[in-house]
Design a protein around this motif. Structure first.
Motif, short mmCIF file in Angstrom:
data_model
loop_
_atom_site.label_atom_id
_atom_site.label_comp_id
_atom_site.label_asym_id
_atom_site.label_seq_id
_atom_site.Cartn_x
_atom_site.Cartn_y
_atom_site.Cartn_z
N SER A 166 -46.47 -11.00 -55.27
CA SER A 166 -46.18 -9.81 -54.47
C SER A 166 -46.46 -10.14 -53.01
O SER A 166 -47.33 -10.94 -52.70
N CYS A 169 -45.79 -7.33 -50.62
CA CYS A 169 -45.71 -6.10 -49.84
C CYS A 169 -46.32 -4.90 -50.58
O CYS A 169 -47.00 -4.09 -49.99
N GLU A 170 -46.05 -4.81 -51.86
CA GLU A 170 -46.45 -3.66 -52.68
C GLU A 170 -45.84 -2.36 -52.17
O GLU A 170 -46.33 -1.27 -52.43
N CYS A 207 -40.26 -6.66 -50.73
CA CYS A 207 -40.15 -8.12 -50.85
C CYS A 207 -39.40 -8.54 -52.12
O CYS A 207 -38.84 -9.63 -52.19
N GLY A 208 -39.41 -7.73 -53.14
CA GLY A 208 -38.68 -8.03 -54.37
C GLY A 208 -39.31 -9.09 -55.24
O GLY A 208 -38.66 -9.63 -56.14
N CYS A 266 -42.06 -8.79 -57.26
CA CYS A 266 -42.85 -8.35 -58.41
C CYS A 266 -41.97 -7.89 -59.57
O CYS A 266 -42.29 -6.92 -60.25
N CYS A 284 -44.36 -2.75 -58.41
CA CYS A 284 -45.07 -1.94 -57.41
C CYS A 284 -44.42 -0.57 -57.23
O CYS A 284 -44.99 0.30 -56.57
#
Ligand code: FES
Length: 595
Positions: free
Chosen positions: A40, A42-43, A47-48, A50, A83
């Motif tokens: 991860s 950004c959560e 960002c894509g 996770c 997320c």
């Protein structure tokens, strides 16, 4: 109020973990708390990294961030951004290898694809960029190579967990179960096609190209997997079809398979030897040059299914067989088993009388994958903790009474990453015995049908998703294969994918595939005389006196692995003329693929 306070169960695969989360908890934090090293950056859904595959209604709905970051085929395949998900009920989550940090290098290890020899390469005469994708559809993993079909250059490799295996452990069992009803089969087809599309996209991005430039695709896999891809009815993914004669190659528009590549792209599905032996075996035989060996040679592909091929040059005869080993080799059906992911015990060594454990990712162990389970069985045999019948000895060190009978404590909870003991139980040993007996029986039936003795075999290749993971000395110690005194097993890696690449770029290789499939004599293992007796006998482990160095017998010493490379692949390809008569059969059809 009651609902808000309730606990939800989360099953996490392929790690085989189970955890609880309160209704309303974030899925991302729940997975991380359970020990999953989820990628991860950004959560916040931007960002894509996770990505997970979620099954069941226990998650909140798809968010706008997911709709903008995920492709439609990913959403169709059940892929979510962890997320962005709120836990609202029980859920099963599959974490693909690409979403785990650190990535396990072996997951994306490219197939060792020998290049098509320049004299055999057929450049495609088309305007514009023309790319070809060779795909090996394993039940557990999909791998592929992208080629420039004008130059023959290999541009990129890609690999991923087969999304249609996102049902947890025992891929074969779950897939068979799902495939046995029309709705389940349809869903699996959708997942599989989404997987191939994701693979094509990934390979194209790596190569700095567009998937719309992919004009040819060659796909190999077990017959059940190919039928699933084509949405054809199937009795079971690994079932013997009863059709023990070869099936010819099929060429069809890639759009018919809903493959999201060039609208003009053609898909080539190579011929199969018959029964449950698929085009992956045809491709493997070709990549290894088994059908042109000047010495008796055997290839064993170990995946969710196991397939073997034997070639006897003095008779110019090729024999094939399938021998499904059950789930133990993928770590399923084992109490503390798990797929080969971070934290899995993949190696068990003996140093004196001490066990040395090695895990994937060099982190604290959380379970046993297939190769670790085989290693552990070999070590217990050598230590004398277990006898030839596979019985754990009650009074041996490390053995205790567990909930389901005797068990050996491999990793005490103080050293494990799961906070509990990691054990090998008596039932686990039985599963390992069944797996090794199936494989060994298959090889013995093959040798017997061909009238060949193990002593006459001079080349042995191990390939496939699990074949490349298995520790050769452990395989020898537990008797996974007969003793081949004149042959040292050679790692062949993902050779089926390499064979698919060869067919993609060359008419000669496609014609040769026809010859391989049509000339192979496929054996149905269950119909082989004496199968039951042989299977029962093979359940035993070899006697301790024949174990490796202890035996003092050079013939039974654990074999040493050799690196496999282009030279090995072509080493057996001595120049033997094609059987033009056999080739002619599909010449017209195969030519059409290149045009
Ligand atoms: S952590 Fe970045 S999208 Fe989920």
């Amino acid at each position: 109020m009651n609902q808000i306070a309730s606990e939800c169960q989360i099953e996490i695969q392929p790690m085989g973990l189970r955890t609880c989360a309160f209704y309303g908890a974030g899925l991302h934090e729940s997975l991380v708390e359970a020990g999953v090293a989820l990628a991860s950056d950004c959560e916040t859904g931007s960002c894509g990294l996770c990505k997970v595959v979620a099954n069941g209604p226990g998650l909140s709905g798809i968010t706008d961030a997911e709709r903008s970051l995920l492709a439609q085929h990913e959403l169709d395949a059940g892929i979510r951004l962890a997320c962005q998900c709120i836990v609202q009920g029980d859920v099963r989550v599959y974490v693909p290898a690409s979403s785990i940090l650190p990535l396990r290098p072996r997951e994306l290890k490219p197939p060792k694809a020998p290049l098509v020899r320049p004299e055999d390469f057929d450049p495609v005469a088309e305007d514009g960029t023309c790319l070809g994708l060779a795909v090996d559809l394993g039940a557990a993993q999909i791998s592929g190579c992208l080629y420039d079909l004008k130059t023959g250059e290999k541009l990129a490799d890609a690999g991923m967990i087969n999304p249609s295996a996102a049902f947890g452990e025992d891929a074969a069992g779950k897939l068979n179960e799902a495939a046995s009803n029309p709705q389940g089969a349809k869903m699996l087809s959708r997942f599989l096609r989404a997987g191939v599309n994701a693979l094509a996209e990934g390979a194209a991005v790596k190569a700095g190209a567009s998937r719309l430039d992919i004009k040819r695709i060659c796909l190999v896999g077990a017959p059940g997997m190919i039928r699933l891809l084509r949405e054809l009815p199937l009795p079971g993914l690994l079932a013997e079809t009863g059709r023990s004669v070869a099936s010819p190659a099929v060429i069809l528009p890639a759009q018919d398979l809903e493959l999201d590549v060039s609208p003009q792209a053609k898909a080539f599905l190579p011929p199969t030897p018959g029964g449950s032996a698929g085009a992956d075996l045809t491709a493997l035989i070709m990549a290894l040059g088994l059908d042109r060996s000047d010495k008796p040679a055997l290839a064993l592909s170990m995946g969710v299914d196991a397939e073997a091929a034997l070639y006897l040059p003095q008779r110019d005869r090729l024999y094939t067989i399938s021998c499904p080993p059950g789930p133990a080799l993928e770590g399923a059906g084992i109490k503390d088993g798990m797929l080969a992911a971070q934290g899995a015990v993949e190696r068990v060594f003996l140093s004196g009388n001490s066990l040395i454990i090695k895990t994937i990712g060099n982190v604290k162990p959380i379970g046993l994958c297939g190769s670790g389970a085989l290693d552990a069985a070999a070590a217990l045999l050598r230590l004398g903790v277990m006898d030839e019948m596979g019985r754990l000895k009650r009074k041996a060190g490390g053995v205790r009474q567990g909930e389901e009978g005797l068990e050996f404590v491999l990793v005490p909870r103080s050293q494990s990453g799961s906070g509990r003991d990691i054990v090998l139980t008596q039932k686990d040993v039985r599963q390992i015995q069944i797996a090794k007996s199936a494989v060994r029986t298959g090889i013995e039936c093959l040798l017997e049908a061909a009238g060949a003795a193990p002593e006459s075999i001079e080349h042995v290749f191990l390939a496939g998703a699990y074949g490349s993971d298995i520790h050769l000395s452990s395989a020898a110690e537990i008797g996974l294969t007969p003793n081949f005194p004149r042959a040292r097993p050679i790692w062949a890696g993902a050779a089926a994918g390499a064979g698919a690449g060869m067919m993609l770029g060359s008419l000669q290789y496609r014609l040769r595939a026809d010859r391989i499939a049509s000339s192979a004599k496929h054996l149905n293992i269950k119909k082989h005389p004496g199968f039951n007796r042989r299977f029962a006998l093979s359940l035993r482990f070899p006697p301790p006196q024949s174990h490796g160095a202890k035996s003092g017998n050079a013939g039974s010493s654990p074999a040493l692995p050799y690196a496999f490379g282009n030279s090995a692949a072509h080493g057996l390809n001595h120049l033997q003329d094609h059987n033009q008569a056999a080739c002619r059969l599909y010449r017209g059809q195969n030519k059409a693929f290149a045009e």
